[in-house]
Design a protein around this motif. Sequence first.
Motif, PDB file in Angstrom:
ATOM      1  N   SER A  25       0.849  -1.188   0.000  1.00  0.00           N
ATOM      2  CA  SER A  25       0.000   0.000   0.000  1.00  0.00           C
ATOM      3  C   SER A  25       0.884   1.238   0.000  1.00  0.00           C
ATOM      4  CB  SER A  25      -0.933  -0.001   1.210  1.00  0.00           C
ATOM      5  OG  SER A  25      -0.200  -0.009   2.419  1.00  0.00           O
ATOM      6  N   ASP A  26       0.393   2.294  -0.648  1.00  0.00           N
ATOM      7  CA  ASP A  26       1.139   3.552  -0.702  1.00  0.00           C
ATOM      8  C   ASP A  26       0.719   4.496   0.412  1.00  0.00           C
ATOM      9  OD1 ASP A  26       2.335   2.618  -3.045  1.00  0.00           O
ATOM     10  OD2 ASP A  26       0.798   3.527  -4.309  1.00  0.00           O
ATOM     11  N   ALA A  27      -0.535   4.398   0.817  1.00  0.00           N
ATOM     12  CA  ALA A  27      -1.090   5.242   1.874  1.00  0.00           C
ATOM     13  C   ALA A  27      -2.330   4.537   2.391  1.00  0.00           C
ATOM     14  CB  ALA A  27      -1.444   6.622   1.321  1.00  0.00           C
ATOM     15  N   GLY A  28      -2.887   5.035   3.466  1.00  0.00           N
ATOM     16  CA  GLY A  28      -4.072   4.395   4.034  1.00  0.00           C
ATOM     17  C   GLY A  28      -3.674   3.201   4.872  1.00  0.00           C
ATOM     18  N   PRO A  29      -4.544   2.193   4.959  1.00  0.00           N
ATOM     19  CA  PRO A  29      -4.212   1.028   5.783  1.00  0.00           C
ATOM     20  C   PRO A  29      -2.890   0.405   5.315  1.00  0.00           C
ATOM     21  CG  PRO A  29      -6.475   0.893   4.955  1.00  0.00           C
ATOM     22  CD  PRO A  29      -5.818   2.051   4.271  1.00  0.00           C
ATOM     23  N   THR A  30      -1.956   0.197   6.250  1.00  0.00           N
ATOM     24  CA  THR A  30      -0.654  -0.354   5.912  1.00  0.00           C
ATOM     25  C   THR A  30      -0.780  -1.852   5.682  1.00  0.00           C
ATOM     26  OG1 THR A  30       0.416   1.333   7.257  1.00  0.00           O
ATOM     27  CG2 THR A  30       1.737  -0.599   6.685  1.00  0.00           C
ATOM     28  N   HIS A  31      -0.499  -2.277   4.463  1.00  0.00           N
ATOM     29  CA  HIS A  31      -0.492  -3.699   4.168  1.00  0.00           C
ATOM     30  C   HIS A  31       0.379  -3.972   2.945  1.00  0.00           C
ATOM     31  CE1 HIS A  31      -3.628  -2.361   1.396  1.00  0.00           C
ATOM     32  NE2 HIS A  31      -3.374  -3.439   0.703  1.00  0.00           N
TER      33      HIS A  31
END
Length: 155
Positions: free
Chosen positions: A75-81
Amino acid sequence: MSTITESVDVKVTVSTAYNQWTQFESFPRFMDGVEEIKQTDATHTHWKVKVAGVIREFDATITEQHPDERVAWTSDAGPTHAGVITFHRIDDTTTRVTAQIEIDPEGFGENVADKTGVLDRKVKGDMERFKAFIEDRGGQETGAWRGDVDRPAQH
């Protein structure tokens, strides 16, 4: 950070399973909570998901992709996954698809879902729905992208 690993054996060839998995815009048809995915270019996607009644949007980058072997993202931003999907030939007509996902839950609801196994069950359900989706189509994928994306160089 939690790691979730789930596998499913699908009654299709490795190429068919891989080809379908590269069709990110079809994910809402078998992934619970995924409202929409737009692929903006060869390595970038924009996701709209619904988690516990809350709509979230985020971007993700495909960090590695090799036909019939693997697709990895972060992920680039938002919830880290981040995660990787791998494809393993069992025989001429069976493929094991394995998802390994690392997620850092945000907020109370996501942390409770993680601790109580809800996220594990969600990924397991998504994998089972992928199996049903591709097998119910008679092994016909909705499209394919056969390009290579090499892992970024480590500095």
